[in-house]
Write a protein that holds these residues in place. Structure first.
Motif, PDB file in Angstrom:
ATOM      1  N   ARG A 103       0.781  13.014  -8.168  1.00 15.84           N
ATOM      2  CA  ARG A 103       0.065  14.241  -7.841  1.00 15.84           C
ATOM      3  C   ARG A 103       1.005  15.444  -7.863  1.00 15.84           C
ATOM      4  O   ARG A 103       0.678  16.490  -8.439  1.00 15.84           O
TER       5      ARG A 103
ATOM      6  N   THR B 246       0.757   4.235  -2.609  1.00 17.65           N
ATOM      7  CA  THR B 246       0.419   5.616  -2.264  1.00 17.65           C
ATOM      8  C   THR B 246       1.580   6.556  -2.597  1.00 17.65           C
ATOM      9  O   THR B 246       1.369   7.712  -2.938  1.00 17.65           O
TER      10      THR B 246
ATOM     11  N   PRO C  81      -2.736  14.545  -0.398  1.00 18.22           N
ATOM     12  CA  PRO C  81      -1.489  14.326  -1.153  1.00 18.22           C
ATOM     13  C   PRO C  81      -1.512  13.079  -2.033  1.00 18.22           C
ATOM     14  O   PRO C  81      -0.629  12.902  -2.869  1.00 18.22           O
ATOM     15  N   THR C  82      -2.456  12.167  -1.828  1.00 22.03           N
ATOM     16  CA  THR C  82      -2.453  10.935  -2.626  1.00 22.03           C
ATOM     17  C   THR C  82      -3.711  10.797  -3.474  1.00 22.03           C
ATOM     18  O   THR C  82      -4.003   9.703  -3.967  1.00 22.03           O
ATOM     19  N   ASP C  83      -4.450  11.889  -3.648  1.00 18.62           N
ATOM     20  CA  ASP C  83      -5.701  11.849  -4.437  1.00 18.62           C
ATOM     21  C   ASP C  83      -6.650  10.760  -3.924  1.00 18.62           C
ATOM     22  O   ASP C  83      -7.277  10.048  -4.707  1.00 18.62           O
TER      23      ASP C  83
ATOM     24  N   LEU D  98       1.161   7.427  -6.047  1.00 21.70           N
ATOM     25  CA  LEU D  98       0.070   8.405  -6.177  1.00 21.70           C
ATOM     26  C   LEU D  98       0.556   9.799  -5.809  1.00 21.70           C
ATOM     27  O   LEU D  98       0.250  10.775  -6.500  1.00 21.70           O
ATOM     28  N   ALA D  99       1.331   9.870  -4.696  1.00 22.87           N
ATOM     29  CA  ALA D  99       1.820  11.175  -4.239  1.00 22.87           C
ATOM     30  C   ALA D  99       2.754  11.780  -5.279  1.00 22.87           C
ATOM     31  O   ALA D  99       2.682  12.979  -5.574  1.00 22.87           O
TER      32      ALA D  99
ATOM     33  N   ARG E 138     -10.174   4.030   0.521  1.00 25.94           N
ATOM     34  CA  ARG E 138      -9.377   3.546   1.653  1.00 25.94           C
ATOM     35  C   ARG E 138      -8.025   3.012   1.210  1.00 25.94           C
ATOM     36  O   ARG E 138      -7.048   3.092   1.935  1.00 25.94           O
ATOM     37  N   GLU E 139      -7.958   2.436   0.004  1.00 27.59           N
ATOM     38  CA  GLU E 139      -6.697   1.845  -0.456  1.00 27.59           C
ATOM     39  C   GLU E 139      -5.641   2.926  -0.676  1.00 27.59           C
ATOM     40  O   GLU E 139      -4.455   2.640  -0.645  1.00 27.59           O
ATOM     41  N   ALA E 140      -6.077   4.164  -0.940  1.00 27.55           N
ATOM     42  CA  ALA E 140      -5.117   5.212  -1.271  1.00 27.55           C
ATOM     43  C   ALA E 140      -4.834   6.134  -0.095  1.00 27.55           C
ATOM     44  O   ALA E 140      -3.923   6.942  -0.151  1.00 27.55           O
ATOM     45  N   CYS E 141      -5.609   6.032   0.985  1.00 24.16           N
ATOM     46  CA  CYS E 141      -5.481   6.962   2.112  1.00 24.16           C
ATOM     47  C   CYS E 141      -4.306   6.564   3.001  1.00 24.16           C
ATOM     48  O   CYS E 141      -4.183   5.411   3.393  1.00 24.16           O
ATOM     49  N   THR E 142      -3.428   7.558   3.295  1.00 21.55           N
ATOM     50  CA  THR E 142      -2.294   7.273   4.172  1.00 21.55           C
ATOM     51  C   THR E 142      -2.543   7.770   5.592  1.00 21.55           C
ATOM     52  O   THR E 142      -1.654   7.745   6.414  1.00 21.55           O
TER      53      THR E 142
ATOM     54  N   LYS F 295       0.843  -1.190   0.000  1.00 20.45           N
ATOM     55  CA  LYS F 295       0.000   0.000   0.000  1.00 20.45           C
ATOM     56  C   LYS F 295       0.878   1.239   0.000  1.00 20.45           C
ATOM     57  O   LYS F 295       0.610   2.196  -0.727  1.00 20.45           O
TER      58      LYS F 295
END
Lengths: 518, 176
Positions: free
Chosen positions: A472, A465, B121-123, A468-469, B137-141, A461
């Protein structure tokens, strides 16, 4: 005995007519069998319950995706949910009736979490869905057999519930030569495979031959523990004049574990971190073979199974043929209910089964037993400190050192336990069973395996992420750049327009001046 | 005796020269440890550690001027990894580890102001103006930036609920 002489001895033994000699197994324990409680009465069919609760996840892998909606009427054996993903299995209607609800329902899982479940109200007619039945299943291609096994929703009925078709397809690719049918049933109390072999040996042997046909295995061995003489006799009679060899193996826990059964029958050991297919062996449970026969010869998907209802608290222990989705309470009621209050309720066997908090939990494809144990049968003692007696080391069938692994997990170092072979632990519970200090060793190992898997997921994960960061921040920088670019363009355009305007003005002024002069 | 002294002196000289040459010739630009540490950090640049982004935090960690418990989104696994990497002991027994967390938008309170998804920060937040937002939820840090900007306190952190795929046995109680 070294590796070179072993095959030679086997050939020699086969030549002088000794059959295949059994090989020694390390470790193992001898828990009290208690199989006499339920072994004698013949299999009865469970009276059809009014409502069946069919979970979408009854197997290892991705849950099935339901295809029906509330209010729809379905026939017995109709496809309710399709498999999705590589490792998955479809689910079929265990009886005819109406879908009354789709939602979460407590599932047979140690967490007690709810799982997506279809509620089916039985109409009592048991009308079967029209299925196409091949005239001669042996005329089908091996791939076709494996595909039909997958479409029938058959999973390993020994308890692990791994989709059977995945194993069949895989074994073709890895050139399996030996097919081992597991009739070990080493868990105490359970007699469902025993009764099935005694009563339906003919169908099992036919199913075994179909599995062999699907895999191309040339050597077929059936291992049955020697505490089931009737089952061995029945299977031997059914297997006469076929290539199927029925072999009695010593009764010991965990003889019914795949790796142990392979070792005792072939002398080969599955390499650490490997699968049985790596050494050219495929193992299936005898119950799975019965399900395969039912699916291919009668066109009946896996919608019911034999379940042992036993334990000191059950009035009349026996084996029931129950539809998938029947509540454990329905089964207990059919066996006369509880004699006294149960100290522990278990789905599956007492060594590796799932402890239940109540009986309102549906039966799934992998449930081999419903046990209600009395306090006399369940030892409940507080754990003491480890005295390093090494009883667990002698009991471990995988040759591991449970005390060393547990010591590392206790101080929060599961990675250290991996160095001691945690990944090869089969979670059989032999170590916990023999520990004189009652340390829940296997609980430590299950916890550590889950912990390691959770860390692995977190790492993946984090990587995702991070990407993703990065994307972004790149996008943000691009937007700023584009904005600046646009502003510059606008400014340039404006400047050009201004310049043009000025030039026009100058030209006009010059023209006016010229005119004046003229 | 003299031969031994001589040979050892020569050996020392030769090795010393070799090392001295290598120190100049193979000099490393910048601190490679910073890069390695930065790769371990979540990389969401959330700023909860008080440093400008994960690079700043990695530099401070490499210098030893920041505690290895600085990163809330990294949680306990990151602390353990950093402790192993930097060879320092971390007292995490006192650390109240609430386990993995995740952001949640309360639908009753969300006014669709888009502030939270602009700051994520991770969209991990999806939404549009005047529409209720939601969290992947998979992208939330669990960096908490969305909680800080929300004008109606509609976003909050909750412990990540266990599912059938993520649940596992808890640690057994240690013998008394």
């Amino acid at each position: 005995m070294n590796r070179i002489s072993e095959p030679f001895l086997q050939r020699l033994a086969a030549r002088v007519g000794l059959g295949s000699p059994l090989h020694k197994l390390r470790g193992g324990v001898h828990p009290e069998g208690r199989k006499d409680l339920s072994a004698d009465p013949p299999i009865r069919v469970l009276p059809l319950p009014e409502r069946l609760f069919v979970p979408m996840q009854q197997h290892i892998g991705a849950p099935a995706r339901h295809l029906v909606s509330v209010g729809e009427t379905v026939k017995k054996g109709q496809l309710l949910a399709a498999s999705q993903g590589m490792v998955s299995a479809p689910v079929h209607a265990p009886t005819s009736g109406r879908i009354s609800a789709i939602g979460d329902f407590p599932g047979p899982h140690p967490s007690g979490l709810q799982m997506p479940t279809l509620t089916l109200e039985a109409d009592g007619n048991e009308t079967w869905f029209e299925a196409d039945i091949p005239a001669d299943p042996f005329a089908l291609s091996p791939e076709e057999v494996a595909t039909r096994v997958g479409a029938a929703g058959i999973v390993g009925l020994g308890g692990a519930a791994f989709p059977a078709a995945v194993k069949l397809h895989l074994s073709r690719r890895s050139e399996v030569r030996t097919l081992i049918m597991n009739g070990g049933e080493c868990e105490p109390y359970l007699t469902c495979d025993d009764r099935l072999m005694r009563e339906r040996a003919q169908q099992i042997v036919e199913g075994i031959r179909l599995i062999a046909h699907a895999t191309g295995a040339s050597k077929i061995l059936v291992g049955i523990e020697d505490n089931k003489p009737e089952a061995i006799a029945a299977m031997q009679a059914a297997a006469k004049a076929t290539v199927v060899q029925v072999i009695a193996v010593p009764a010991m826990y965990p003889m019914g574990s795949e790796k142990q059964m392979i070792q005792v029958l072939t002398g080969q050991e599955v390499p650490a971190g490997g699968r049985a297919a790596d050494i050219g062996v495929l193992v299936h449970n005898v119950g799975t073979a019965y399900a395969v026969q039912q699916a291919l010869c009668l066109g009946r998907p896996l919608v019911s199974r034999i379940v042992t209802v036993s334990g000191g608290a059950i009035m009349a222990p026996c084996n029931l043929e129950a539809p998938i989705g029947a509540l454990a309470a329905d089964l207990v009621r059919a066996c006369g209910g509880l004699r006294i209050d149960a100290a522990r309720l278990v789905l599956g066997g007492p060594m590796m089964g799932t402890q239940l908090s109540n009986l309102d939990v549906p039966l799934v494809k992998g449930s081999s037993g419903v046990l209600a144990l009395t306090s006399a049968e369940v030892e409940q003692t507080r754990p003491g400190p480890c005295i390093r007696c090494s009883s667990c080391v002698r009991a471990c069938p995988m040759g591991l050192l449970p005390l060393e692994m547990a010591a590392r997990i206790r101080v929060g170092d599961p990675a250290g336990a991996v160095d001691w072979g945690l990944k090869d632990c089969i979670a059989c519970g032999s170590c916990s069973y023999v520990c004189p200090s009652h340390i829940p060793l296997v609980h430590y190992f299950n916890h550590a395996k889950g912990d390691l898997a959770a860390r692995e997921r977190l790492k993946m994960k984090n990587e995702a992420t991070k990407k993703l960061a990065d994307e972004r921040s790149e996008r943000m920088a691009r937007i700023v750049r584009e904005r600046e670019e646009a502003a510059r363009l606008r400014a340039a355009k404006k400047a050009a327009a201004d310049a043009a305007k000025k030039a026009v003005a100058v030209a006009a002024a010059a023209a006016a001046k010229e005119k004046e002069l003229a | 005796m003299i031969a031994a002294l001589l040979s050892l002196t020569l050996l020392g000289l030769a090795l010393g020269l070799g090392l001295g040459y290598a120190a100049i010739r193979l000099k490393v630009e910048g601190n490679p440890l910073v890069e390695e540490l930065e790769a371990m950090l979540p990389g969401s640049q959330c700023g909860q550690c008080g440093f400008p982004g994960c690079t700043g935090a990695a530099m401070a960690l490499a210098e030893g001027s920041a505690p290895i418990t600085l990163c809330p989104p990294g949680g306990r696994p990151l602390i353990e990894a950093l402790a192993a990497k930097l060879g320092v002991e971390a007292d995490i027994s006192a650390l109240a580890d609430s386990g993995p967390q995740v952001a949640e938008v309360l639908e009753d309170l969300c006014i669709g102001c888009t502030k939270c998804y602009k700051v994520c920060p991770t969209d991990a937040i999806m939404g549009a103006a005047k529409q209720i937002h939601m969290v992947f939820r998979e992208a939330c840090t669990a960096c908490g930036k969305c909680v800080d900007v929300c004008p109606t306190e509609a976003t909050r952190m909750i412990p990540l609920p266990a599912t059938l795929q993520t649940w596992y046995w808890s640690k057994p109680e240690v013998a008394a």
